[in-house]
Write a protein that holds these residues in place. Structure first.
Motif, PDB file in Angstrom:
ATOM      1  N   ASN A 180     -29.313 -27.033  -3.546  1.00 10.11           N
ATOM      2  CA  ASN A 180     -30.965 -25.457  -3.584  1.00 10.11           C
ATOM      3  C   ASN A 180     -30.725 -24.118  -3.255  1.00 10.11           C
ATOM      4  O   ASN A 180     -29.236 -24.046  -3.544  1.00 10.11           O
ATOM      5  N   THR A 212     -31.465 -26.955  -7.060  1.00  8.85           N
ATOM      6  CA  THR A 212     -32.945 -27.364  -7.211  1.00  8.85           C
ATOM      7  C   THR A 212     -34.097 -26.508  -6.512  1.00  8.85           C
ATOM      8  O   THR A 212     -33.419 -25.812  -5.576  1.00  8.85           O
ATOM      9  N   GLY A 214     -37.160 -26.153  -4.659  1.00  8.36           N
ATOM     10  CA  GLY A 214     -38.602 -26.996  -4.925  1.00  8.36           C
ATOM     11  C   GLY A 214     -39.680 -27.448  -5.883  1.00  8.36           C
ATOM     12  O   GLY A 214     -39.144 -27.555  -6.723  1.00  8.36           O
ATOM     13  N   GLY A 217     -39.710 -26.670  -9.300  1.00 14.53           N
ATOM     14  CA  GLY A 217     -38.721 -27.549 -10.324  1.00 14.53           C
ATOM     15  C   GLY A 217     -36.937 -27.737 -10.390  1.00 14.53           C
ATOM     16  O   GLY A 217     -36.909 -27.250  -9.050  1.00 14.53           O
ATOM     17  N   GLY A 243     -35.021 -33.441  -1.866  1.00 13.76           N
ATOM     18  CA  GLY A 243     -33.740 -33.369  -2.573  1.00 13.76           C
ATOM     19  C   GLY A 243     -32.652 -34.643  -2.090  1.00 13.76           C
ATOM     20  O   GLY A 243     -32.093 -34.938  -3.117  1.00 13.76           O
ATOM     21  N   SER A 271     -39.760 -37.591  -7.062  1.00  8.17           N
ATOM     22  CA  SER A 271     -38.777 -36.383  -5.280  1.00  8.17           C
ATOM     23  C   SER A 271     -40.629 -35.671  -5.150  1.00  8.17           C
ATOM     24  O   SER A 271     -40.829 -36.204  -4.398  1.00  8.17           O
TER      25      SER A 271
HETATM   26  P1  ADP Z   1     -33.988 -29.791  -0.739  1.00  7.46           P
HETATM   27  O1  ADP Z   1     -34.970 -30.845  -0.105  1.00  7.46           O
HETATM   28  O2  ADP Z   1     -32.764 -30.244  -0.702  1.00  7.46           O
HETATM   29  O3  ADP Z   1     -34.635 -28.453  -0.307  1.00  7.46           O
HETATM   30  P2  ADP Z   1     -35.908 -28.803  -3.014  1.00  7.46           P
HETATM   31  O4  ADP Z   1     -37.092 -28.610  -1.908  1.00  7.46           O
HETATM   32  O5  ADP Z   1     -35.195 -27.831  -4.230  1.00  7.46           O
HETATM   33  O6  ADP Z   1     -34.492 -29.612  -2.408  1.00  7.46           O
HETATM   34  O7  ADP Z   1     -36.368 -30.129  -3.646  1.00  7.46           O
HETATM   35  C1  ADP Z   1     -36.404 -31.132  -4.171  1.00  7.46           C
HETATM   36  C2  ADP Z   1     -37.258 -31.935  -5.608  1.00  7.46           C
HETATM   37  O8  ADP Z   1     -38.139 -32.180  -5.184  1.00  7.46           O
HETATM   38  C3  ADP Z   1     -37.402 -30.452  -7.038  1.00  7.46           C
HETATM   39  O9  ADP Z   1     -36.034 -29.993  -7.900  1.00  7.46           O
HETATM   40  C4  ADP Z   1     -38.516 -30.976  -7.369  1.00  7.46           C
HETATM   41  O10 ADP Z   1     -38.276 -31.997  -8.334  1.00  7.46           O
HETATM   42  C5  ADP Z   1     -39.188 -32.109  -5.714  1.00  7.46           C
HETATM   43  N1  ADP Z   1     -39.943 -31.545  -4.944  1.00  7.46           N
HETATM   44  C6  ADP Z   1     -39.639 -29.963  -3.995  1.00  7.46           C
HETATM   45  N2  ADP Z   1     -40.603 -30.071  -3.397  1.00  7.46           N
HETATM   46  C7  ADP Z   1     -41.648 -30.215  -4.217  1.00  7.46           C
HETATM   47  C8  ADP Z   1     -43.721 -29.990  -4.057  1.00  7.46           C
HETATM   48  N3  ADP Z   1     -44.125 -29.876  -3.230  1.00  7.46           N
HETATM   49  N4  ADP Z   1     -44.354 -30.136  -4.712  1.00  7.46           N
HETATM   50  C9  ADP Z   1     -43.320 -31.203  -6.262  1.00  7.46           C
HETATM   51  N5  ADP Z   1     -42.081 -31.378  -6.621  1.00  7.46           N
HETATM   52  C10 ADP Z   1     -41.510 -31.497  -5.510  1.00  7.46           C
END
Ligand code: ADP
Length: 295
Positions: A180, A212, A214, A217, A243, A271
């Motif tokens: 991330n 990633t 959040g 995208g 994630g 996700s």
């Molecule tokens: P981690 O949980 O490892 O911190 P992220 O927060 O980057 O990872 O989220 C992973 C993926 O989950 C993102 O690339 C996105 O596709 C999806 N995602 C995360 N948060 C959201 C959100 N608020 N709305 C829609 N999709 C989300």
């Protein structure tokens, strides 16, 4: 194709408190839940729910075998989970306040007890083109990467939670690195996406990367190719395991020879569904739910 996920299994002890416990204070909790967690277990459940053959390789204290049953019910193959009578299960003590802030004490316990013979016995059953998946909540990461690479298996690593020691690992042996934004910043020392991409491409030219971001995208990139997929706009209730869900569904689609663009969209959909529901493993959707969401 199978995934051998060398991962943590944590018992999450979740307490609702009016505020975080202060030094010297004794505080009563208004509710308590004991939930299956750990990035490793979540990613195994995500792979199983994405209909991918997954062997979880790890360890748990023998008094907590109910959590192995839960993983089996989700479809995870648990034959390489060792029950240890003399070690506590990995666990997290989680305080949650009314405004949804949390703080966490993590104890590695059995997750830190993966031995050389455990690694060898699991990898001995892997076939060419199978994958090894790792997070940063277990011991022996270096050894597992080295042994998997010797056997010419694909290796995916999600260095979460990030620690300084990750920089010393043989990351050039990875097929896929999943980070991330925070992990990517800590790993590269860069703080914007373009600089992170340049740094990872030049340091690990043979490794594919998922970055990633959040609700923004995800970027997929390798030395000579990059693709972006926007996240779906949904009402997020709890982003725990976003994630983990992404990794499980992306790997399943990628192994099934979907294009990168299709795999990214599929994992973003899974996700997005996970963030719309509370909890970690229980929020991970089924394939049918993901397909319905995409229609
Ligand atoms: P981690 O949980 O490892 O911190 P992220 O927060 O980057 O990872 O989220 C992973 C993926 O989950 C993102 O690339 C996105 O596709 C999806 N995602 C995360 N948060 C959201 C959100 N608020 N709305 C829609 N999709 C989300």
């Amino acid at each position: 194709m199978a995934v051998f996920n060398f991962g943590s299994i944590n018992i999450d002890h979740v307490y609702s408190v009016p505020h975080f416990v202060q030094p010297g204070e004794t505080l009563s909790s208004s509710s308590y839940q004991s939930i299956l967690g750990g990035k490793g277990a979540n990613q195994s459940v995500a792979l199983a729910k994405a209909n991918n053959n997954v062997f979880h390789v790890g360890a748990i204290g023998s008094s907590d075998s109910g959590f192995i049953e839960q993983m089996k019910e989700a479809g995870v193959n648990c034959e390489f989970i060792r029950e240890m009578s003399d070690v506590a299960s990995g666990h997290a003590i989680i305080q949650v306040t009314p405004d949804a802030e949390n703080n966490i004490i993590l104890f590695g316990g059995a997750n830190q007890c993966i031995s050389d013979d455990h690694i060898a016995s699991a990898l001995a059953t892997a076939k060419p083109n199978d994958w090894v998946l790792l997070q940063n909540e277990t011991n022996a990461i270096d050894k597992i990467i080295t042994e998997a690479h010797k056997r010419q298996l694909h290796i995916a690593f999600n260095p979460a939670p990030m620690t300084e020691s990750v920089k010393q690992l043989p990351l050039d042996k990875l097929t896929l690195l999943v980070v991330n934004e925070v992990e990517a910043e800590q790993l590269t020392g860069e703080n914007d996406v373009e600089a992170i991409k340049r740094s990872l491409k030049s340091n690990y030219p043979n490794t594919k990367v998922l970055l990633t971001l959040g609700k923004a995208g995800v970027w997929f990139f390798e030395a000579d190719n990059e693709e972006f997929c926007a996240a779906f706009k949904v009402k997020a209730v709890d982003t725990t395991a976003a994630g983990d869900t992404f990794i499980g569904f992306f790997l399943a689609a990628y192994q099934a020879n979907k294009s990168i663009a299709e795999a990214l969209k599929y994992a973003c959909a899974a996700s997005a569904l996970a963030v719309m529901k509370a909890g970690a493993a229980p929020s991970i959707p089924s394939v049918d739910e993901v397909i319905a969401f995409l229609q």
